[in-house]
Every structure is written in C-alpha cells, then in structure tokens.
Design a protein around this motif. Structure first.
Motif, mmCIF file in Angstrom:
data_model
loop_
_atom_site.group_PDB
_atom_site.id
_atom_site.type_symbol
_atom_site.label_atom_id
_atom_site.label_comp_id
_atom_site.label_asym_id
_atom_site.label_seq_id
_atom_site.Cartn_x
_atom_site.Cartn_y
_atom_site.Cartn_z
ATOM 1 N N UNK A 52 0.818 -1.212 0.000
ATOM 2 C CA UNK A 52 0.000 0.000 0.000
ATOM 3 C C UNK A 52 0.853 1.264 0.000
ATOM 4 N N UNK A 53 2.039 1.217 0.597
ATOM 5 C CA UNK A 53 2.904 2.395 0.542
ATOM 6 C C UNK A 53 3.208 2.776 -0.905
ATOM 7 N N UNK A 54 3.451 1.786 -1.744
ATOM 8 C CA UNK A 54 3.707 2.066 -3.158
ATOM 9 C C UNK A 54 2.467 2.640 -3.834
ATOM 10 N N UNK A 55 1.313 2.066 -3.515
ATOM 11 C CA UNK A 55 0.066 2.556 -4.114
ATOM 12 C C UNK A 55 -0.170 4.013 -3.748
ATOM 13 N N UNK A 56 -0.040 4.334 -2.463
ATOM 14 C CA UNK A 56 -0.307 5.702 -2.044
ATOM 15 C C UNK A 56 0.725 6.675 -2.603
ATOM 16 N N UNK A 57 1.978 6.246 -2.670
ATOM 17 C CA UNK A 57 3.007 7.102 -3.265
ATOM 18 C C UNK A 57 2.679 7.383 -4.727
ATOM 19 N N UNK A 58 2.247 6.355 -5.431
ATOM 20 C CA UNK A 58 1.906 6.522 -6.849
ATOM 21 C C UNK A 58 0.680 7.424 -7.016
ATOM 22 N N UNK A 59 -0.348 7.198 -6.202
ATOM 23 C CA UNK A 59 -1.552 8.035 -6.310
ATOM 24 C C UNK A 59 -1.243 9.495 -6.001
ATOM 25 N N UNK A 60 -0.446 9.738 -4.978
ATOM 26 C CA UNK A 60 -0.099 11.122 -4.636
ATOM 27 C C UNK A 60 0.608 11.801 -5.797
ATOM 28 N N UNK A 61 1.482 11.066 -6.466
ATOM 29 C CA UNK A 61 2.165 11.637 -7.616
ATOM 30 C C UNK A 61 1.238 11.833 -8.794
ATOM 31 N N UNK A 62 0.453 10.845 -9.121
ATOM 32 C CA UNK A 62 -0.461 10.933 -10.264
ATOM 33 C C UNK A 62 -1.485 12.037 -10.085
ATOM 34 N N UNK A 63 -1.906 12.281 -8.858
ATOM 35 C CA UNK A 63 -2.939 13.280 -8.605
ATOM 36 C C UNK A 63 -2.372 14.681 -8.376
ATOM 37 N N UNK A 64 -1.107 14.888 -8.696
ATOM 38 C CA UNK A 64 -0.467 16.204 -8.574
ATOM 39 C C UNK A 64 -0.420 16.708 -7.139
ATOM 40 N N UNK A 65 -0.416 15.793 -6.166
ATOM 41 C CA UNK A 65 -0.315 16.212 -4.764
ATOM 42 C C UNK A 65 1.141 16.425 -4.387
#
Length: 370
Positions: free
Chosen positions: A6-19
């Motif tokens: 999940x750490x990888x998932x959240x890191x990826x989502x944060x990047x993809x969503x411009x956060x």
C-alpha cells in the motif's frame, strides 16, 4: 501478477494526482488527471485545483468553465463536477445507461414517467439549443409546454433530481453563472466540438482508463461505486473491464486484487513515499475516488469525522497517503484534529499549511491543534 504494498500505491496516487508534484498546466490538466473535480461546492473545486497547480489563484476553475476547457454538469454519483468534455461525455453515457429514472421508486418520488422524461429531453434540448437560461427561466419555459405543468416544483428543486436524467442524456449542462444565479444551456452550444453522448461501450474505456489512472489499482465494484453508487449491473461493469484486455493489468496489493492501466505498472512498482504530510481541501477527489468506505485509506472508526452529515466531506490531513486527521481554516489559522492519540507533528503540519497558503494566495497560516 504484480505484487506491491500500500505504501507504493499511495506514493503513486499522490504523484499521479499532482499532490506531491503540482502541475503548472492549470485547471484543465488537474480535472483531466482526476477524472473530474467535484464542484457541488464551487470553492472546494477551486481549492482542489489550486493545491495541485500552485498558481495562487482561487478562480481557475471558474475561468476554465467560462472559457470552455471545462464543463460543469451532474456526473459521478449525481453530484456536480467540473470535467473535461470527453470524460464528461463518457461519464454521462455510463451513468445514463443505468436508466435510474425508469425505476418505480424514482417515478413515485419525483412524479415523472419514463415517457415524460423522454419528452423533457426533447423539449429542453430545443429550448436550450441557442440560449442560456437561469433555473427559473428554464422551468417557466418547460412548464409552458403541454404536459409538464405538474413538474414545476420538482424542476425548481435545488437538488435537480428531475434535471439530472436530462444532463445524463446530453440535453443540458451548467452555463456561465449570471451573478449569483446558476444557468443552463446545451452542451452543443457551450462546448466547441461537442459530439454528443457516446454509446456506453465506447465510453467505458475512456472513463475506466481515467479512473484507474488516478485511483488504481481498483476493482470494477470500486469504479461503479465512484461512478453511480453501484447503480449499474455488476456483470456489465466487469464486462467493460474485461473488454479492455491487455490495456489493464491485474495487481495484488497485500491480498487485495485490483486493475491498473498497463502503462503505469512500472511507475507503481518503483513508487516510494517521501514522508511529507499533505493538507487537502473539502470534497477532495483523493478520498472520493476510492470512497470513504475504503478502510485502507480511511480507518472505519474515523469515517464519520470525514464523511459528515448532509454529505459534507471534511478537509484531509494525509500522512503516508492515509487520512490521518482533518483540518479547518479559521481566519489565519489551520486548526488540525489528528486521529487517535499520536504525536501532533507541528513542524510538518506547518510546512503543509505553508503550501496551502501559497496555493491559495493567502497570508501565512499558523497551525494549532483542535
């Protein structure tokens, strides 16, 4: 099958969503990446875009809606969203394919039969073909038509229940605001190159790709919950995923299997968190995408603090991509309420508040515990 944590998932989502890395491209790019920005509360949409673009403006969404790159309409879960036109058309097609207005419970509640809705689509399409009208002006024009007088009260409702099926069939969308009054017009009149609402089979690939490209890996059921509150037939939604073939890849995330656009598999596999705390505004897509019932993102015992009465979604404190608290702005302060009894990370929160102030073009914001 790719296996990640999940750490990888959240890191990826944060990047993809411009956060983690805001974009310089503005409201259109943010709305496209997020598959729409919830705009039920206009200021919340502006905050979501400002935090992801760092432009220090609070009118970027309004400007994009006025100029045409974005359209505002009733889309996911029947709520207002600002969207790029091709994704909006796809969303309208898929939501409309549920035909919720044909259900007896809907007819009983809102007083319109399927035949009357069909007639309304034609009447409203003609009325708005070459003009922009306020709600009152539109209702007056509609009830003047034979057979619609009894729908006046429902058409005037701020919830727009009878107007939503018309939006889903491409008969209307929101137009430029007239002072404090909302307006409606035809998408064909407002949006350059509008080609209408596509067939669901063609629309599915567009919207599934957009959704999974921001909130994946995710299941067909999660996609449908985000889109229609699970109003669509499960076999139909699963079929859309299956038809995308090699464009999607199955991913195992600590025992939960979901789908991701294949083009992002390598990015996900190498994504890492950097420990930064982020503050996001109310009604933010980061939590609306997976849904507030996703206990990996938001612990069940704290859900009521985020998903509150009357449908309000609180501003979020993210720690390692998980929702770890809420916050509110009170004058020049950010008042933070962290979940549980953990340490109050004031220095990290002060840095996050500084990013909020910069994005919103506000004076320096201090942090205190609520």
């Amino acid at each position: 099958m790719l296996e990640v944590g999940w750490d990888q998932v959240f890191a990826w989502r944060l990047g993809r969503q411009f956060v983690t890395e805001p974009t310089a491209e503005g409201a259109e790019a943010v709305a496209r990446r997020l598959a729409g920005v919830q705009a039920q509360v206009a200021s919340a949409a502006e905050t979501a875009v400002a935090l992801r673009s760092g432009v220090g403006r609070q009118d970027a969404v309004a400007d994009a809606l006025a100029a045409g790159p974005l359209v505002k309409t009733w889309a996911m879960r029947g709520t207002l969203h600002a969207m790029v036109p091709d994704q909006a058309a796809a969303a309208l097609s898929l939501i409309g394919s549920a035909r919720t207005w044909e259900k007896p419970s809907w007819q009983k509640t809102f007083g319109a039969t399927p035949d009357q809705v069909t007639a309304l689509v034609e009447a409203v399409s003609n009325i708005l073909a070459d003009q922009v009208l306020t709600r009152d002006e539109l209702v007056e024009a509609v009830v003047a038509e034979p057979g619609f007088a009894h729908l006046g009260e429902q058409l005037r409702s701020g919830w727009g229940a009878v107007l939503k099926p018309l939006a889903w069939q491409g008969a209307l969308c929101h137009g430029p605001a007239r002072g404090t009054k909302i307006t409606f017009t035809s998408p064909a009149r407002l949006i350059p190159g509008w080609t209408g609402v596509p067939e669901p089979g063609a629309a599915a690939q567009t919207l599934i790709t957009a959704y999974l490209g921001a909130y994946g890996p995710a299941t067909p059921e999660a996609f449908d919950a985000w889109l229609s509150r699970n109003s669509l037939r499960k076999t139909v939604v699963r079929g859309w995923f299956t038809e995308m073939g090699d464009a999607l890849t199955q991913v195992n995330v600590e025992g939960r299997t979901g789908w991701l656009p294949t083009e992002f598999v390598d990015e996900l596999a190498t994504a890492t968190l950097d420990g930064t705390i982020h503050l996001l505004g109310p009604f933010d897509q980061y939590i609306l995408g997976p849904g507030t019932s996703d206990t990996v993102v938001l612990p069940a015992e704290h859900r009521a603090k985020v998903s509150r009465t009357a449908g309000w979604i609180s501003p979020l404190v993210l720690v390692d991509g998980r929702v770890a608290g809420t916050w509110d702005r009170v004058d020049d302060e950010v008042v933070v309420s962290m979940f549980g009894s953990g340490r109050f990370p004031k220095r990290a929160l002060s840095a996050a508040a500084g990013r909020v102030a910069e994005a919103l073009g506000a004076a320096a914001l201090t942090v205190r515990e609520g």
